[in-house]
Design a protein around this motif. Structure first.
Motif, PDB file in Angstrom:
ATOM      1  N   GLY A   1       0.810  -1.208   0.000  1.00  0.00           N
ATOM      2  CA  GLY A   1       0.000   0.000   0.000  1.00  0.00           C
ATOM      3  C   GLY A   1       0.844   1.260   0.000  1.00  0.00           C
ATOM      4  O   GLY A   1       0.582   2.201  -0.764  1.00  0.00           O
ATOM      5  N   LEU A   2       1.866   1.305   0.844  1.00  0.00           N
ATOM      6  CA  LEU A   2       2.742   2.478   0.877  1.00  0.00           C
ATOM      7  C   LEU A   2       3.490   2.625  -0.447  1.00  0.00           C
ATOM      8  O   LEU A   2       3.654   3.742  -0.965  1.00  0.00           O
ATOM      9  CB  LEU A   2       3.722   2.363   2.042  1.00  0.00           C
TER      10      LEU A   2
ATOM     11  N   ARG B   1       2.165 -11.956  -2.088  1.00  0.00           N
ATOM     12  CA  ARG B   1       3.051 -11.120  -2.894  1.00  0.00           C
ATOM     13  C   ARG B   1       3.388  -9.872  -2.099  1.00  0.00           C
ATOM     14  O   ARG B   1       2.492  -9.124  -1.685  1.00  0.00           O
ATOM     15  CB  ARG B   1       2.401 -10.721  -4.221  1.00  0.00           C
ATOM     16  N   GLY B   2       4.678  -9.665  -1.856  1.00  0.00           N
ATOM     17  CA  GLY B   2       5.072  -8.497  -1.090  1.00  0.00           C
ATOM     18  C   GLY B   2       6.524  -8.144  -1.321  1.00  0.00           C
ATOM     19  O   GLY B   2       7.301  -8.926  -1.885  1.00  0.00           O
ATOM     20  N   LEU B   3       6.898  -6.974  -0.868  1.00  0.00           N
ATOM     21  CA  LEU B   3       8.257  -6.476  -1.024  1.00  0.00           C
ATOM     22  C   LEU B   3       9.198  -7.098  -0.007  1.00  0.00           C
ATOM     23  O   LEU B   3       8.830  -7.308   1.149  1.00  0.00           O
ATOM     24  CB  LEU B   3       8.276  -4.954  -0.858  1.00  0.00           C
ATOM     25  N   ARG B   4      10.421  -7.357  -0.446  1.00  0.00           N
ATOM     26  CA  ARG B   4      11.447  -7.807   0.496  1.00  0.00           C
ATOM     27  C   ARG B   4      11.916  -6.656   1.372  1.00  0.00           C
ATOM     28  O   ARG B   4      12.253  -6.840   2.542  1.00  0.00           O
ATOM     29  CB  ARG B   4      12.629  -8.412  -0.256  1.00  0.00           C
ATOM     30  N   SER B   5      11.972  -5.481   0.802  1.00  0.00           N
ATOM     31  CA  SER B   5      12.359  -4.288   1.567  1.00  0.00           C
ATOM     32  C   SER B   5      11.719  -3.078   0.912  1.00  0.00           C
ATOM     33  O   SER B   5      11.328  -3.128  -0.257  1.00  0.00           O
ATOM     34  CB  SER B   5      13.888  -4.133   1.618  1.00  0.00           C
ATOM     35  N   LEU B   6      11.606  -2.005   1.668  1.00  0.00           N
ATOM     36  CA  LEU B   6      11.040  -0.762   1.155  1.00  0.00           C
ATOM     37  C   LEU B   6      11.872   0.400   1.699  1.00  0.00           C
ATOM     38  O   LEU B   6      11.505   1.056   2.671  1.00  0.00           O
ATOM     39  CB  LEU B   6       9.572  -0.624   1.569  1.00  0.00           C
TER      40      LEU B   6
END
Length: 417
Positions: free
Chosen positions: A253-254, A399-404
């Motif tokens: 979302g971010l 499904r998602g980010l490993r880092s942001l």
């Protein structure tokens, strides 16, 4: 046909899903595990499949001999004796367990938890800032320091895990998250968590508390109770299904807001005005646009059926692609555009039918609180890397980010409310 399940697909699966919706809306694919399964990509077919009682949730229905040797389900759950949870069973057992568990997971209870979630969000931002000095100042990884620990600590509080044990849970959950493609690491973490939950349930039987595990133990209907095995499995799945989905809701979302500055500005203006109505609609749109669950969990045909013009045979695994259904132009106007004011938004981000996510109210609360708190307290926070440099976890279901990585002006940081 585009390549599925590769690195480029993990970074942006939506073009491939658009192709499938147009050319092969119900498509048989060989998954990275070696299992052959049907992918359902159109909204109408997805909604039908999610509610179709001919599609069982029981992994024992899988015709493994006919569809490859790969395993299905959550890694490690079988070896840890954690199979009897809501994601693996059908009516009437599903009806009984959900009825019992829902008594311990009411909307009123979730609403009462809101101050604690707000406290956690503020504390994590304070801890992130307190640990910064020199070149680190004004930079952070929002997955590691914010999106990941918030739902872990929240669900631990809700379950009744003592504060002194919560960092162990964070470590186990971290292994599950960061080794999602390696069954061995996940399996070890699941077994450790299962052993701890079994001990905790025994302690709660002797010394009940005001927490979800105690409520699960006490849950009854017409003399029926959860068995010890059922209580452990339910506690596990609430944690397993609850933390990673919320990590991805916050992180994805971010990321979407950072990539769509006009929509972010709209949300920030509404928050500054003290109007949370846009925030509620925004979370629903973020769930639709780039939701945390890419594919719904496994289903298995119990009898022949036709779906999207394709004949599904008994034992065939079926995976409903929520990410594709929620970008279907036959259901959503301009579906590839993020629109936080979208009104007609019956997305499938938390499923549909009797298996609709029981923890959706808590996940929404955590998502709204985390996103609003970060935007309020770190004005101007922005991506610190090129979007193309971000890496995505390529797990089959999530499904998602490993880092942001982000950067912000420390002088503009605001205090908690």
């Amino acid at each position: 046909m585009p390549e599925l399940f590769g690195r480029e697909f993990a970074a942006d699966p939506y073009p491939a899903y658009a192709w499938l919706r147009e050319h092969a809306p119900v498509h048989r694919a060989v998954l990275p595990s070696g299992v052959s399964a049907w992918l359902v990509t159109r909204y109408a077919d997805a909604r039908q499949a999610l509610a179709d009682q001919r599609l069982s949730k029981n992994p024992e229905r899988h015709s493994a001999a006919a569809h490859g040797r790969g395993r299905v389900g959550i890694p490690g759950e079988r070896g840890a004796n954690l199979m009897t949870h809501l994601l693996n069973i059908d009516p009437p057992d599903h009806t009984r367990l959900r009825r019992l568990v829902s008594k311990a997971f009411t909307p009123r209870g979730v609403a009462a938890f809101a101050p604690r979630v707000q406290e956690l969000a503020d504390r994590l931002i304070d801890d992130m800032l307190a640990g910064q000095s020199g070149a680190e100042r004004g930079r952070a990884d929002l997955i590691d320091s914010y999106a990941f620990p918030l739902p872990i600590y929240a669900i631990c509080d809700l379950l009744g895990v003592p504060a002194e044990d919560q960092d162990d849970f964070r470590d186990w959950a971290g292994m599950m998250l960061h080794t999602s493609g390696k069954r061995g690491g996940v399996g070890r973490s699941v077994k450790r968590m299962r052993g701890y939950l079994g001990e905790l349930i025994q302690r709660k039987r002797k010394n009940p508390g005001d927490d979800l595990i105690t409520a699960l133990i006490r849950a009854s209907d017409h003399g029926e109770h959860l068995t010890g095995e059922e209580a452990a499995a339910m506690a596990f799945i609430l944690l397993f299904a609850g933390f990673e989905t919320t990590v991805n809701l916050i992180g994805n979302g971010l990321h979407a807001l950072f990539r769509n500055p006009a929509q972010r500005e709209l949300l920030e203006r509404s928050l500054e005005a003290g109007d949370d109505r846009v925030l509620s609609a925004a979370v629903e749109e973020l769930l639709r646009f780039d939701g945390p669950v890419e594919l719904a969990t496994w289903r298995f045909a119990t009898q022949p059926l036709v779906l999207g013009g394709c004949r599904i045979e008994p034992g065939d695994p079926v995976l409903v692609v929520l990410a594709s259904a929620d970008r279907d132009p036959d259901r959503f106007a301009d579906p590839d555009r993020l629109d936080l004011t979208r009104r007609d938004n019956p997305h499938l981000g938390y499923g549909h039918g009797i298996h609709y996510c029981l923890g959706a109210p808590l996940a929404r609360l955590e998502g709204k609180t985390a996103i609003a708190t970060l935007l309020r307290r770190l004005p101007g926070v922005r991506l610190a890397v090129d979007p193309g440099d971000l890496r995505w976890r390529g797990g089959l279901i999530m499904r998602g980010l490993r880092s942001l990585p982000v950067e912000f002006d420390p002088a503009k940081v605001t205090q908690s409310q």
